[in-house]
Scaffold this active site. Structure first.
Site, PDB file in Angstrom:
ATOM      1  N   ALA A 110      38.470 -37.611 -26.940  1.00 45.55           N
ATOM      2  CA  ALA A 110      39.558 -38.506 -26.951  1.00 45.55           C
ATOM      3  C   ALA A 110      39.429 -39.247 -25.537  1.00 45.55           C
ATOM      4  CB  ALA A 110      40.751 -38.155 -27.653  1.00 45.55           C
ATOM      5  N   CYS A 111      38.852 -38.760 -24.700  1.00 47.41           N
ATOM      6  CA  CYS A 111      39.197 -39.058 -23.091  1.00 47.41           C
ATOM      7  C   CYS A 111      38.699 -40.307 -22.752  1.00 47.41           C
ATOM      8  CB  CYS A 111      38.643 -37.718 -22.157  1.00 47.41           C
ATOM      9  SG  CYS A 111      36.743 -37.678 -22.247  1.00 47.41           S
ATOM     10  N   GLY A 112      37.736 -40.756 -23.577  1.00 44.36           N
ATOM     11  CA  GLY A 112      37.215 -42.184 -23.349  1.00 44.36           C
ATOM     12  C   GLY A 112      36.056 -42.315 -22.477  1.00 44.36           C
TER      13      GLY A 112
END
Length: 277
Positions: A110-112
Site C-alpha cells: 500500500a506504500c505506492g
C-alpha cells in the site's frame, strides 16, 4: 507466551468416513509496533520472538541499523476479555527519535512504490551494500538447506500452517530458524536475531525461506547485507530485478538436487550432485 497454536473443532472427511475432532491451528494475532508511544504499523503475526521481529522490521525499513539504535522495547498494557495481557502492543524507544507521521514502508503493497521507484528506494535506504567479493557456497550445501530448515519447523509439524526462514553459514550450519504465519515476519525474526547478536551486516550468511521469494524478502536481505537468498518456490520479476541491481545471489525452486540461479551465480560452486537450469 505459549499461544503459538490453538485448538478448534473441525469435521474431517476422508474415504474412511467422517470424524469430528479438535485440530491444532497456527495462532494469528495483531502486533502493533509503536515508536516512542506513536503507532507505526500493525502486522498480523504468530506470537513469539516479537522483540526480534520488531528489530528485524525496523532494520528492513532503514529506521535502525544496529542494536544500539534501540534503547528499549517493551510490551504495553493491553488485556483481553479475561483481563490477561495480550502482549500485542510493543513500544520501541529509539536513541534518535524518528518521526512516524507520513512514513512510507517499502515492505507494504500500500506504500505506492512500484518498479524503478521501489528499487531506488531500497538502494538509498540501505547502509550495507553487498560487497563484490563475499562468501562462496557449494551448490550441494545450498541444496541441503531447505531440508535442514524443514526439520526445525516444530510448529509447522503441529499445524501445517506456518512459513519459515533460516540463517545459515557457508558450510550449512543453522544459526537461527523462526516460524510465522507471515513469510515476511519469519524473515524479520531471523534478521532481528542477527541484529541482536551483532551479526549485521551479515555478509557471511545465507538466508533460506520456505516459500516464494517476493520483492520484500529480497529487500530485507539486501538491507541486512545478506549476499545469498534461497527460496523453495519461485521469485517474482521485481525480486529478480532488485537482486540484479543490488548484487544479491537469488536462487529459486531450491528443491532436492535442482535449483534455478537467477542472479550472481559466481557465489556458488557447482558440484556434480546438483543440476541447475
Amino acid at each position: 507466551m505459549s499461544r503459538v497454536t490453538a485448538r478448534r473443532r473441525m469435521r474431517r472427511i476422508s474415504p474412511n468416513g467422517i470424524v469430528e475432532r479438535p485440530d491444532s491451528l497456527a495462532v494469528e494475532e495483531p502486533l502493533e509496533i509503536r515508536l516512542d508511544g506513536q503507532s507505526l504499523t500493525v502486522t498480523m503475526r504468530t506470537p513469539g520472538s516479537d522483540i526480534e521481529l520488531v528489530h528485524g522490521f525496523l532494520l528492513g525499513e532503514g529506521i535502525i541499523h544496529t542494536a544500539e539504535d534501540v534503547v528499549s522495547a517493551r510490551y504495553c498494557a493491553g488485556t483481553d476479555e479475561d483481563g490477561r495481557n495480550t502482549y500485542n502492543v510493543l513500544d520501541v524507544h529509539l536513541r534518535t527519535p524518528t518521526p512516524v507521521r507520513g512514513r512510507n514502508f517499502v515492505t507494504t503493497s500500500a506504500c505506492g512504490l512500484c518498479g524503478k521507484t521501489a528499487l531506488d528506494e531500497v538502494r538509498t535506504r540501505t547502509r550495507y551494500p553487498l560487497p563484490t567479493a563475499s562468501i562462496s557456497v557449494g551448490s550441494d550445501t545450498l541444496a541441503a538447506l531447505p531440508d535442514r530448515l524443514r526439520t526445525r519447523q516444530t510448529v509447522f509439524d503441529a499445524t501445517g500452517g506456518l512459513h519459515a526462514a533460516g540463517l545459515f553459514t557457508a558450510d550449512g550450519t543453522a544459526l537461527a530458524v523462526r516460524e510465522d504465519i507471515g513469510r515476511h515476519n519469519a524473515v524479520d525474526k531471523v534478521l532481528g536475531w542477527a541484529l541482536l547478536q551483532n551479526r549485521i551486516p551479515a555478509n557471511d550468511l545465507v538466508l533460506i525461506v520456505s516459500g516464494r521469494a517476493s520483492f520484500e524478502l529480497v529487500q530485507k536481505a539486501v538491507m541486512a547485507g545478506i549476499p545469498i537468498l534461497g527460496a523453495v518456490s519461485a521469485p517474482s520479476s521485481l525480486a529478480v530485478d532488485l537482486a540484479t541491481e543490488s548484487g544479491l545471489t537469488l536462487v529459486g525452486f531450491l528443491r532436492g538436487d535442482t535449483m534455478n540461479i537467477y542472479t550472481r551465480p559466481d557465489r556458488l560452486t557447482i558440484t556434480d550432485e546438483v543440476a541447475t537450469y
